[in-house]
Design a protein around this motif. Sequence first.
Motif, mmCIF file in Angstrom:
data_model
loop_
_atom_site.group_PDB
_atom_site.id
_atom_site.type_symbol
_atom_site.label_atom_id
_atom_site.label_comp_id
_atom_site.label_asym_id
_atom_site.label_seq_id
_atom_site.Cartn_x
_atom_site.Cartn_y
_atom_site.Cartn_z
ATOM 1 N N VAL A 40 0.831 -1.207 0.000
ATOM 2 C CA VAL A 40 0.000 0.000 0.000
ATOM 3 C C VAL A 40 0.866 1.257 0.000
ATOM 4 C CG1 VAL A 40 -1.603 1.354 1.408
ATOM 5 C CG2 VAL A 40 -1.997 -1.089 1.074
ATOM 6 N N ILE A 41 1.909 1.270 0.818
ATOM 7 C CA ILE A 41 2.773 2.453 0.910
ATOM 8 C C ILE A 41 3.539 2.676 -0.396
ATOM 9 C CG2 ILE A 41 4.782 3.421 2.097
ATOM 10 C CD1 ILE A 41 3.803 1.996 4.617
ATOM 11 N N ARG A 42 4.035 1.595 -0.965
ATOM 12 C CA ARG A 42 4.819 1.722 -2.197
ATOM 13 C C ARG A 42 3.980 2.223 -3.363
ATOM 14 N NH1 ARG A 42 7.415 -3.651 -4.587
ATOM 15 N NH2 ARG A 42 5.223 -3.961 -5.128
ATOM 16 N N ASN A 43 2.737 1.772 -3.456
ATOM 17 C CA ASN A 43 1.900 2.112 -4.607
ATOM 18 C C ASN A 43 0.954 3.278 -4.353
ATOM 19 O OD1 ASN A 43 2.442 -0.169 -6.714
ATOM 20 N ND2 ASN A 43 2.245 -1.240 -4.762
ATOM 21 N N GLY A 44 0.994 3.848 -3.150
ATOM 22 C CA GLY A 44 0.179 5.024 -2.865
ATOM 23 C C GLY A 44 -1.310 4.757 -2.869
ATOM 24 N N LEU A 45 -1.719 3.571 -2.446
ATOM 25 C CA LEU A 45 -3.131 3.209 -2.468
ATOM 26 C C LEU A 45 -3.849 3.671 -1.209
ATOM 27 C CD1 LEU A 45 -2.794 -0.520 -3.625
ATOM 28 C CD2 LEU A 45 -3.136 1.491 -5.072
ATOM 29 N N LEU A 220 13.450 7.011 -2.328
ATOM 30 C CA LEU A 220 12.345 7.049 -1.369
ATOM 31 C C LEU A 220 11.082 7.616 -2.008
ATOM 32 C CD1 LEU A 220 14.016 8.260 1.965
ATOM 33 C CD2 LEU A 220 13.111 5.988 1.480
ATOM 34 N N LYS A 221 11.244 8.633 -2.850
ATOM 35 C CA LYS A 221 10.081 9.291 -3.438
ATOM 36 C C LYS A 221 9.446 8.486 -4.559
ATOM 37 C CE LYS A 221 11.327 14.041 -2.219
ATOM 38 N NZ LYS A 221 11.630 15.409 -2.713
ATOM 39 N N VAL A 222 10.075 7.406 -4.973
ATOM 40 C CA VAL A 222 9.408 6.491 -5.907
ATOM 41 C C VAL A 222 8.192 5.865 -5.228
ATOM 42 C CG1 VAL A 222 9.672 4.310 -7.150
ATOM 43 C CG2 VAL A 222 11.458 6.036 -7.291
ATOM 44 N N TRP A 223 8.263 5.691 -3.919
ATOM 45 C CA TRP A 223 7.130 5.180 -3.140
ATOM 46 C C TRP A 223 6.121 6.322 -3.009
ATOM 47 C CZ3 TRP A 223 7.642 0.711 0.654
ATOM 48 C CH2 TRP A 223 8.602 -0.208 0.202
ATOM 49 N N ARG A 224 4.955 6.139 -3.530
ATOM 50 C CA ARG A 224 4.030 7.248 -3.732
ATOM 51 C C ARG A 224 3.495 7.831 -2.425
ATOM 52 N NH1 ARG A 224 -0.222 5.889 -8.300
ATOM 53 N NH2 ARG A 224 -0.661 8.095 -7.931
ATOM 54 N N ARG A 225 3.359 7.010 -1.375
ATOM 55 C CA ARG A 225 2.885 7.562 -0.107
ATOM 56 C C ARG A 225 4.013 8.236 0.672
ATOM 57 N NH1 ARG A 225 -2.445 5.618 1.779
ATOM 58 N NH2 ARG A 225 -1.881 6.478 3.800
ATOM 59 N N ILE A 226 5.226 8.224 0.110
ATOM 60 C CA ILE A 226 6.331 8.991 0.680
ATOM 61 C C ILE A 226 6.450 10.324 -0.061
ATOM 62 C CG2 ILE A 226 8.786 8.985 1.252
ATOM 63 C CD1 ILE A 226 7.105 6.815 2.646
ATOM 64 N N ILE A 241 8.000 6.118 6.111
ATOM 65 C CA ILE A 241 9.343 6.406 5.607
ATOM 66 C C ILE A 241 10.332 5.348 6.081
ATOM 67 C CG2 ILE A 241 11.238 8.071 5.655
ATOM 68 C CD1 ILE A 241 9.146 10.284 5.955
ATOM 69 N N CYS A 242 10.212 4.959 7.355
ATOM 70 C CA CYS A 242 11.099 3.922 7.896
ATOM 71 C C CYS A 242 10.896 2.588 7.193
ATOM 72 C CB CYS A 242 10.863 3.768 9.404
ATOM 73 S SG CYS A 242 11.460 5.149 10.398
ATOM 74 N N ILE A 243 9.641 2.253 6.883
ATOM 75 C CA ILE A 243 9.353 1.018 6.160
ATOM 76 C C ILE A 243 10.003 1.054 4.781
ATOM 77 C CG2 ILE A 243 7.513 -0.319 5.054
ATOM 78 C CD1 ILE A 243 5.697 0.518 7.396
ATOM 79 N N ALA A 244 9.818 2.162 4.075
ATOM 80 C CA ALA A 244 10.396 2.284 2.737
ATOM 81 C C ALA A 244 11.917 2.203 2.781
ATOM 82 C CB ALA A 244 9.951 3.609 2.095
ATOM 83 N N ALA A 245 12.534 2.915 3.715
ATOM 84 C CA ALA A 245 13.993 2.907 3.818
ATOM 85 C C ALA A 245 14.507 1.527 4.159
ATOM 86 C CB ALA A 245 14.443 3.923 4.868
ATOM 87 N N SER A 246 13.810 0.815 5.027
ATOM 88 C CA SER A 246 14.245 -0.532 5.423
ATOM 89 C C SER A 246 14.187 -1.497 4.242
ATOM 90 C CB SER A 246 13.362 -1.040 6.569
ATOM 91 O OG SER A 246 13.469 -0.218 7.718
#
Length: 251
Positions: A40-45, A220-226, A241-246
């Motif tokens: 969900v975080i990666r695709n901005g849903l 990081l900004k490739v992940w749409r909810r970031i 942000i921590c999830i995406a970075a990890s």
Amino acid sequence: MSDLFLLSERQMARISPHFPLSHGVARVDDQRVVSGIVYVIRNGLQWKDAPSQYGPHKTLYNRCIRWSRLGVFDRIFASLAGEGPQPERIMIDATHLKADRTAASLLKKGMFPRRIGRTKGGLNSKLHAVCDDDGRPIIMLLSEGQMSDHKGARIVLNALPKADCLIADKGYDSTWFREELLARGIEPCIPSSKSRKKPYVYDKALYRRRHKVENLFAKLKVWRRIATRYDRCAHTFFSAICIAASVIFWL
């Protein structure tokens, strides 16, 4: 779920020790739920649009919010970043993250600061990051958009790891910051601002490596909810942000 994102058994083994203990009824499959949160975080849903293979969307949402409040995802990032080798060079920079109107609503209500500020670009938050020579984040800080780079650097200063050199742009050119770095045995590689009558000497070849921290923000900004903040609560957004970075850099 072959066509959907799913954390591997090895990745789960690295992060599961930081999960809170389950009390009473057994918790729903952690691998499936955490993978759904990442998706969900990666695709901005919106949470309701999560694929049904991950289970009920309310389960994904509730798990994300509850663990964010407990600081679970923050601890996962800190632990994974701490497992990396001692960096010889570190870099610091900051970037703005635009706040959507849903995140900016109820801006002045609630006990906790939302870390949303107003700049010329509108309402946004600011992510301050320190990374190693490979462009992997080791320290991150979320602030209001109008916070200066200097103030962010002052906050993270005591958390800086031991390193031979710190690379930053001229936005971090200040006497106190240079002196603090030298007192910690860190050589600053920072170009002087135009206002300095006597510019500091710095290694221009070494300074060209600063693109690594810019690449960090781009990934990081490739992940749409970031890239766009939809979460009202600062702790929820910072957990994302921590999830995406990890996932991007440490798993």
